[in-house]
Design a protein around this motif. Structure first.
Motif, PDB file in Angstrom:
ATOM      1  N   PHE A  87     -35.717 -68.817  83.532  1.00  0.00           N
ATOM      2  CA  PHE A  87     -34.984 -69.943  82.948  1.00  0.00           C
ATOM      3  C   PHE A  87     -35.236 -71.261  83.677  1.00  0.00           C
ATOM      4  O   PHE A  87     -35.438 -72.284  83.018  1.00  0.00           O
ATOM      5  CB  PHE A  87     -33.489 -69.666  82.884  1.00  0.00           C
ATOM      6  CG  PHE A  87     -33.082 -68.726  81.781  1.00  0.00           C
ATOM      7  CD1 PHE A  87     -33.974 -68.333  80.786  1.00  0.00           C
ATOM      8  CD2 PHE A  87     -31.796 -68.239  81.727  1.00  0.00           C
ATOM      9  CE1 PHE A  87     -33.589 -67.476  79.775  1.00  0.00           C
ATOM     10  CE2 PHE A  87     -31.398 -67.383  80.716  1.00  0.00           C
ATOM     11  CZ  PHE A  87     -32.289 -66.991  79.739  1.00  0.00           C
ATOM     12  N   PRO A  88     -35.243 -71.288  85.004  1.00  0.00           N
ATOM     13  CA  PRO A  88     -35.534 -72.570  85.666  1.00  0.00           C
ATOM     14  C   PRO A  88     -36.904 -73.134  85.287  1.00  0.00           C
ATOM     15  O   PRO A  88     -37.042 -74.348  85.100  1.00  0.00           O
ATOM     16  CB  PRO A  88     -35.452 -72.236  87.156  1.00  0.00           C
ATOM     17  CG  PRO A  88     -34.512 -71.075  87.220  1.00  0.00           C
ATOM     18  CD  PRO A  88     -34.809 -70.275  85.982  1.00  0.00           C
TER      19      PRO A  88
ATOM     20  N   PHE B  43     -28.189 -69.181  79.303  1.00  0.00           N
ATOM     21  CA  PHE B  43     -29.180 -70.171  78.915  1.00  0.00           C
ATOM     22  C   PHE B  43     -28.630 -71.284  78.028  1.00  0.00           C
ATOM     23  O   PHE B  43     -29.175 -72.387  78.003  1.00  0.00           O
ATOM     24  CB  PHE B  43     -30.315 -69.444  78.192  1.00  0.00           C
ATOM     25  CG  PHE B  43     -31.532 -70.270  77.926  1.00  0.00           C
ATOM     26  CD1 PHE B  43     -32.213 -70.885  78.964  1.00  0.00           C
ATOM     27  CD2 PHE B  43     -32.011 -70.431  76.642  1.00  0.00           C
ATOM     28  CE1 PHE B  43     -33.348 -71.636  78.727  1.00  0.00           C
ATOM     29  CE2 PHE B  43     -33.143 -71.184  76.392  1.00  0.00           C
ATOM     30  CZ  PHE B  43     -33.813 -71.789  77.436  1.00  0.00           C
ATOM     31  N   ALA B  44     -27.566 -71.029  77.299  1.00  0.00           N
ATOM     32  CA  ALA B  44     -27.091 -71.971  76.278  1.00  0.00           C
ATOM     33  C   ALA B  44     -26.683 -73.332  76.847  1.00  0.00           C
ATOM     34  O   ALA B  44     -27.107 -74.366  76.332  1.00  0.00           O
ATOM     35  CB  ALA B  44     -25.938 -71.356  75.495  1.00  0.00           C
ATOM     36  N   ALA B  45     -25.880 -73.353  77.882  1.00  0.00           N
ATOM     37  CA  ALA B  45     -25.411 -74.638  78.427  1.00  0.00           C
ATOM     38  C   ALA B  45     -26.546 -75.476  79.014  1.00  0.00           C
ATOM     39  O   ALA B  45     -26.666 -76.658  78.674  1.00  0.00           O
ATOM     40  CB  ALA B  45     -24.306 -74.412  79.463  1.00  0.00           C
ATOM     41  N   PRO B  46     -27.409 -74.908  79.867  1.00  0.00           N
ATOM     42  CA  PRO B  46     -28.523 -75.719  80.365  1.00  0.00           C
ATOM     43  C   PRO B  46     -29.458 -76.181  79.245  1.00  0.00           C
ATOM     44  O   PRO B  46     -29.983 -77.293  79.287  1.00  0.00           O
ATOM     45  CB  PRO B  46     -29.265 -74.798  81.339  1.00  0.00           C
ATOM     46  CG  PRO B  46     -28.325 -73.696  81.652  1.00  0.00           C
ATOM     47  CD  PRO B  46     -27.370 -73.597  80.515  1.00  0.00           C
TER      48      PRO B  46
ATOM     49  N   GLU C 181     -30.743 -76.851  66.245  1.00  0.00           N
ATOM     50  CA  GLU C 181     -29.771 -76.145  65.408  1.00  0.00           C
ATOM     51  C   GLU C 181     -29.412 -74.777  65.987  1.00  0.00           C
ATOM     52  O   GLU C 181     -28.237 -74.417  66.090  1.00  0.00           O
ATOM     53  CB  GLU C 181     -30.325 -75.960  63.995  1.00  0.00           C
ATOM     54  CG  GLU C 181     -29.395 -75.157  63.111  1.00  0.00           C
ATOM     55  CD  GLU C 181     -30.041 -74.580  61.883  1.00  0.00           C
ATOM     56  OE1 GLU C 181     -29.325 -73.859  61.151  1.00  0.00           O
ATOM     57  OE2 GLU C 181     -31.236 -74.808  61.639  1.00  0.00           O
ATOM     58  N   LEU C 182     -30.424 -74.020  66.380  1.00  0.00           N
ATOM     59  CA  LEU C 182     -30.167 -72.683  66.918  1.00  0.00           C
ATOM     60  C   LEU C 182     -29.406 -72.744  68.239  1.00  0.00           C
ATOM     61  O   LEU C 182     -28.567 -71.890  68.513  1.00  0.00           O
ATOM     62  CB  LEU C 182     -31.476 -71.921  67.084  1.00  0.00           C
ATOM     63  CG  LEU C 182     -32.147 -71.495  65.776  1.00  0.00           C
ATOM     64  CD1 LEU C 182     -33.521 -70.919  66.054  1.00  0.00           C
ATOM     65  CD2 LEU C 182     -31.289 -70.503  65.025  1.00  0.00           C
ATOM     66  N   ALA C 183     -29.694 -73.752  69.049  1.00  0.00           N
ATOM     67  CA  ALA C 183     -28.983 -73.886  70.324  1.00  0.00           C
ATOM     68  C   ALA C 183     -27.506 -74.173  70.080  1.00  0.00           C
ATOM     69  O   ALA C 183     -26.640 -73.625  70.770  1.00  0.00           O
ATOM     70  CB  ALA C 183     -29.610 -75.004  71.164  1.00  0.00           C
ATOM     71  N   VAL C 184     -27.216 -75.000  69.095  1.00  0.00           N
ATOM     72  CA  VAL C 184     -25.812 -75.294  68.769  1.00  0.00           C
ATOM     73  C   VAL C 184     -25.131 -74.042  68.221  1.00  0.00           C
ATOM     74  O   VAL C 184     -24.011 -73.717  68.611  1.00  0.00           O
ATOM     75  CB  VAL C 184     -25.713 -76.470  67.781  1.00  0.00           C
ATOM     76  CG1 VAL C 184     -24.303 -76.606  67.221  1.00  0.00           C
ATOM     77  CG2 VAL C 184     -26.144 -77.765  68.458  1.00  0.00           C
ATOM     78  N   ARG C 185     -25.804 -73.340  67.344  1.00  0.00           N
ATOM     79  CA  ARG C 185     -25.223 -72.118  66.763  1.00  0.00           C
ATOM     80  C   ARG C 185     -24.997 -71.038  67.820  1.00  0.00           C
ATOM     81  O   ARG C 185     -24.028 -70.296  67.759  1.00  0.00           O
ATOM     82  CB  ARG C 185     -26.125 -71.558  65.673  1.00  0.00           C
ATOM     83  CG  ARG C 185     -26.136 -72.354  64.408  1.00  0.00           C
ATOM     84  CD  ARG C 185     -27.087 -71.703  63.397  1.00  0.00           C
ATOM     85  NE  ARG C 185     -27.219 -72.491  62.221  1.00  0.00           N
ATOM     86  CZ  ARG C 185     -26.501 -72.296  61.108  1.00  0.00           C
ATOM     87  NH1 ARG C 185     -25.615 -71.334  61.074  1.00  0.00           N
ATOM     88  NH2 ARG C 185     -26.687 -73.057  60.066  1.00  0.00           N
ATOM     89  N   ALA C 186     -25.924 -70.940  68.763  1.00  0.00           N
ATOM     90  CA  ALA C 186     -25.852 -69.878  69.768  1.00  0.00           C
ATOM     91  C   ALA C 186     -25.013 -70.267  70.978  1.00  0.00           C
ATOM     92  O   ALA C 186     -24.677 -69.415  71.784  1.00  0.00           O
ATOM     93  CB  ALA C 186     -27.258 -69.506  70.235  1.00  0.00           C
TER      94      ALA C 186
END
Length: 126
Positions: free
Chosen positions: A8-9, A72-75, A98-103
């Motif tokens: 992730f980093p 992962f969602a918040a970062p 869009e997917l980041a907001v949904r997830a």
């Protein structure tokens, strides 16, 4: 833990480059919507499902996916906010937004993205 601390980093460090490259976006799409037929060809989904069947992980795939999204969602939402205007105007990148907001599981991070979208819409309407 390995994914959270090592992968992730790197993804976040190279986020603008990933968003700007068609194959880089696929990495992000896979993290947000793995094996979803709207983003991945059915033959690829079948191939990935075959690999999942031979996984050595003891965790249920749904549990593992939920853990990854929580980490992962918040970062990811914060990285999106940095260049939100650019990402929403680029069709393929807008899919990731869009997917980041949904997830998103972090309400504050999702709220920041949504507020940014509202501000952009207000600017367009003015």
């Amino acid at each position: 833990v390995l994914v959270h601390k090592t992968i992730f980093p790197d993804i976040l460090a190279h986020f603008p480059q990933l968003m700007g490259h068609k194959h880089g976006r696929r990495v992000l799409l896979y993290l947000l919507a793995p094996r979803h037929s709207a983003h991945f060809h059915p033959q690829l989904v079948e191939l990935l499902d075959g690999g999942l069947a031979h996984s050595s992980s003891k965790k249920d795939p749904a549990v593992r996916r939920a853990e990854l999204l929580r980490a992962f969602a918040a970062p990811l939402c914060r990285a999106i906010c940095d260049r939100l205007d650019h990402y929403v105007r680029d069709g393929p990148s807008a899919q990731v937004v869009e997917l980041a907001v949904r997830a998103g599981s972090d309400e504050a991070a999702v709220r920041d993205v949504v507020q940014g979208l509202v501000a952009l819409a207000d600017e367009e309407g003015a």
